[in-house]
Motif scaffolding. Structure first.
Motif, PDB file in Angstrom:
ATOM      1  N   THR A  52       4.690  -1.253  -5.491  1.00 61.88           N
ATOM      2  CA  THR A  52       4.129  -0.144  -6.264  1.00 61.88           C
ATOM      3  C   THR A  52       4.926   1.119  -5.967  1.00 61.88           C
ATOM      4  O   THR A  52       5.569   1.219  -4.910  1.00 61.88           O
ATOM      5  CB  THR A  52       2.651   0.110  -5.894  1.00 61.88           C
ATOM      6  N   GLN A  54       3.890   3.934  -4.916  1.00 65.35           N
ATOM      7  CA  GLN A  54       3.415   4.513  -3.653  1.00 65.35           C
ATOM      8  C   GLN A  54       4.046   3.796  -2.457  1.00 65.35           C
ATOM      9  O   GLN A  54       4.497   4.428  -1.510  1.00 65.35           O
ATOM     10  CB  GLN A  54       1.886   4.425  -3.583  1.00 65.35           C
ATOM     11  N   ARG A  55       4.090   2.479  -2.505  1.00 58.34           N
ATOM     12  CA  ARG A  55       4.711   1.706  -1.420  1.00 58.34           C
ATOM     13  C   ARG A  55       6.208   1.989  -1.343  1.00 58.34           C
ATOM     14  O   ARG A  55       6.769   2.118  -0.265  1.00 58.34           O
ATOM     15  CB  ARG A  55       4.504   0.204  -1.642  1.00 58.34           C
ATOM     16  N   ARG A  57       7.772   4.729  -2.127  1.00 56.76           N
ATOM     17  CA  ARG A  57       7.965   6.036  -1.491  1.00 56.76           C
ATOM     18  C   ARG A  57       7.773   5.942   0.020  1.00 56.76           C
ATOM     19  O   ARG A  57       8.549   6.499   0.793  1.00 56.76           O
ATOM     20  CB  ARG A  57       7.012   7.074  -2.098  1.00 56.76           C
ATOM     21  N   ALA A  58       6.753   5.217   0.444  1.00 57.82           N
ATOM     22  CA  ALA A  58       6.470   5.083   1.883  1.00 57.82           C
ATOM     23  C   ALA A  58       7.608   4.351   2.598  1.00 57.82           C
ATOM     24  O   ALA A  58       8.039   4.763   3.678  1.00 57.82           O
ATOM     25  CB  ALA A  58       5.147   4.347   2.090  1.00 57.82           C
TER      26      ALA A  58
END
Length: 180
Positions: A52, A54-55, A57-58
């Motif tokens: 995803t 979000q993942r 980016r992390a």
């Protein structure tokens, strides 16, 4: 100082990308532990195409903080994606020898690995110190450091904010379609 190099690919439209994560031996264990720690329950590997936003980016944040370094090789697929890959791999082979690499690990493409071996052997034959370089194809599940190359290749190829997020990780871009 010798280095280990971990390679994966990505393709964006008519552009072929080969990413090579460059890792010094003293960082091998630390980076593998970091990457395995980023897996979600039940996940066997990080594959950026499936993550995803979000993942992604992390993970990129963690790679940047960890000091990951990646060289990106790019070429047009105008002569086909395999020709583009082999051109990128031939240049990478020469470059890893200049880096004094002791190991080159590529994400396996199974029946097409033989094409890579042919290109690598042809490139190594030109250099006396080539005997010091071990090379192999691995399944990305078994080698987390290939995930670094996957993440950067995907992000660089996506462009925009994703490419910006890997600017501090990408140490070199080799454009094989352009004249020197």
């Amino acid at each position: 100082m010798s280095v280990h190099v971990f390679v994966d690919e990505s393709r964006r439209n008519d552009t072929y990308l080969l990413a090579a994560a460059i890792v010094i031996p003293s960082d091998l264990r630390r980076l593998r532990t970091l990457l395995r720690g980023l897996l979600l329950p039940g996940q066997r590997e990080l594959h950026f195409k499936k993550e995803t936003p979000q993942r992604r980016r992390a993970v990129l944040s963690q790679l940047s903080q960890a000091g990951a370094r990646v060289a990106v090789y790019r070429r047009s697929c105008s002569e086909g994606p395999e020709a583009a890959r082999q051109a990128c791999l031939a240049r990478l082979t020469a470059d890893v020898l200049e880096l004094n690499a002791s190991r080159l690990a590529l994400d396996s493409r199974e029946d097409r690995d033989v094409l890579d071996v042919r290109t690598i052997r042809a490139g190594l034959g030109k250099f006396p110190r080539a005997a010091l370089l071990a090379y192999e194809h691995l399944n990305a599940v078994s080698e987390p450091l290939i995930w670094i190359a996957d993440a950067v290749a995907w992000s660089y190829g996506a462009g925009g904010d994703w490419a910006r997020r890997v600017e501090g990780i990408v140490v070199r871009i080799v454009r094989l379609d352009e004249s020197p």
